[in-house]
Design an enzyme around this catalytic site. Structure first.
Site, short mmCIF file in Angstrom:
data_model
loop_
_atom_site.label_atom_id
_atom_site.label_comp_id
_atom_site.label_asym_id
_atom_site.label_seq_id
_atom_site.Cartn_x
_atom_site.Cartn_y
_atom_site.Cartn_z
N LYS A 91 0.83 -1.20 0.00
CA LYS A 91 0.00 0.00 0.00
C LYS A 91 0.87 1.26 0.00
O LYS A 91 2.10 1.16 0.21
CB LYS A 91 -0.92 -0.04 1.24
CG LYS A 91 -1.91 -1.22 1.24
CD LYS A 91 -2.80 -1.14 2.49
CE LYS A 91 -3.79 -2.30 2.55
NZ LYS A 91 -4.67 -2.17 3.76
N GLU A 120 -9.17 -10.11 -7.85
CA GLU A 120 -8.19 -9.03 -7.70
C GLU A 120 -7.07 -9.16 -8.75
O GLU A 120 -6.62 -8.15 -9.29
CB GLU A 120 -7.63 -9.02 -6.28
CG GLU A 120 -8.71 -8.61 -5.27
CD GLU A 120 -8.33 -8.84 -3.81
OE1 GLU A 120 -7.14 -9.10 -3.52
OE2 GLU A 120 -9.23 -8.76 -2.96
N ARG A 166 -1.57 -14.46 4.00
CA ARG A 166 -2.37 -13.86 5.09
C ARG A 166 -1.66 -14.09 6.43
O ARG A 166 -1.65 -13.21 7.30
CB ARG A 166 -3.78 -14.47 5.12
CG ARG A 166 -4.62 -14.17 3.87
CD ARG A 166 -5.17 -12.79 3.81
NE ARG A 166 -6.07 -12.47 4.88
CZ ARG A 166 -6.75 -11.31 4.97
NH1 ARG A 166 -6.62 -10.38 4.02
NH2 ARG A 166 -7.54 -11.07 5.99
N TYR A 176 -11.95 -2.27 -3.33
CA TYR A 176 -12.55 -2.38 -1.99
C TYR A 176 -14.08 -2.38 -2.02
O TYR A 176 -14.71 -1.99 -1.04
CB TYR A 176 -12.03 -1.25 -1.10
CG TYR A 176 -10.63 -1.52 -0.55
CD1 TYR A 176 -10.35 -2.68 0.17
CD2 TYR A 176 -9.60 -0.60 -0.73
CE1 TYR A 176 -9.09 -2.94 0.68
CE2 TYR A 176 -8.32 -0.85 -0.22
CZ TYR A 176 -8.08 -2.01 0.49
OH TYR A 176 -6.82 -2.26 1.01
N HIS A 183 -1.68 -5.48 1.51
CA HIS A 183 -2.97 -6.11 1.24
C HIS A 183 -2.71 -7.51 0.68
O HIS A 183 -1.78 -7.69 -0.10
CB HIS A 183 -3.76 -5.31 0.20
CG HIS A 183 -4.91 -6.08 -0.37
ND1 HIS A 183 -6.14 -6.12 0.25
CD2 HIS A 183 -5.01 -6.88 -1.47
CE1 HIS A 183 -6.94 -6.92 -0.46
NE2 HIS A 183 -6.28 -7.39 -1.50
N ASN A 187 -1.57 -0.19 7.34
CA ASN A 187 -1.03 -1.51 7.67
C ASN A 187 -0.21 -2.15 6.55
O ASN A 187 -0.06 -3.37 6.48
CB ASN A 187 -2.16 -2.43 8.17
CG ASN A 187 -3.27 -2.62 7.16
OD1 ASN A 187 -3.17 -2.14 6.03
ND2 ASN A 187 -4.31 -3.34 7.54
#
Ligand code: IDP
Ligand code: MG
Length: 149
Positions: free
Chosen positions: A9, A126, A85, A49, A115, A112
Site C-alpha cells: 500500500k 483481484e 495472510r 474495496y 494487502h 497496515n
C-alpha cells in the site's frame, strides 16, 4: 499452482518497505509471477474495496489507497493465499502476531502496509483487476525440489 494477489500500500511504498515485503514472501519460498507499480484512480480503488462500500472506514480507506503509488503483485505457491495472510498478520497491527509484516512494520489499521487476497475467489477477482493474463509469467524457481516434498 495456487495464486494470490498482494499489494504494498502507499504507506509501505513511501516508507521504503517494498523490498522488505517482497523479501519475506520470497524467503517463504513463494514465486513472484507478476509485479507492477501504479497510482490507483478512485475508480480502481472503489472496485478493489467494493466489499467495504458503506462501512465507516470506507472513504478514508479509498483516500488512503489513492494517496500515493502502490506495488501490485501476483504470487504463486502451495497454499499461498492462506500463507500470505499468515505472513501479513491480523488487519490491526496492534493485534497481529509478532513476527508478521503488520506487527513488525506497522502501528495502525489504516496504515497496515500490505494487502493480500483472503480467498480463492478474491484472489481471482483481484488478479484480474490489476493484471492481464499475458502480464503473468510461468516458471520454476531454482531449488523448488528443496522446498516441496
Ligand atoms: P484485511 O486487509 O486484513 O483483509 P479488511 O477487513 O479486508 O482487512 O479491510 C481492508 C482494509 O481496510 C484493512 O487492511 C485496513 O487498512 C482497513 N480497515 C479495515 N477495518 C478498518 C477499521 O475499522 N478502521 C480503519 N481501517 C480499517
Ligand atoms: Mg480484506
Amino acid at each position: 499452482m495456487e495464486q494470490t494477489f498482494v499489494m504494498v500500500k502507499p504507506d509501505g511504498v513511501q516508507r521504503g518497505l517494498v523490498g522488505e515485503v517482497v523479501s519475506r514472501l520470497e524467503k517463504r519460498g513463494y514465486r513472484l509471477v507478476g509485479i507492477k507499480m501504479l497510482q490507483l484512480t478512485r475508480e480502481m480503488a472503489e472496485a478493489h474495496y467494493a466489499e467495504h462500500r458503506g462501512k465507516s472506514f470506507y472513504n478514508g480507506l479509498v483516500d488512503f489507497i489513492c494517496a500515493g503509488p502502490v506495488v501490485a503483485m501476483v504470487w504463486e505457491g502451495k497454499g499461498v493465499i492462506a500463507g500470505v495472510r499468515q505472513l501479513m498478520g491480523a488487519t490491526d497491527p496492534a493485534q497481529a502476531a509478532a513476527g508478521t509484516i503488520r506487527a513488525d512494520l506497522a502501528v495502525e489499521m489504516g496504515r497496515n502496509v500490505v494487502h493480500g487476497a483472503d480467498s480463492p475467489a478474491s484472489a481471482r477477482r483481484e488478479i484480474a483487476l490489476y493484471f492481464r493474463p499475458e502480464e503473468l509469467v510461468s516458471y520454476r524457481r531454482a531449488g523448488e525440489e528443496w522446498l516441496y516434498e
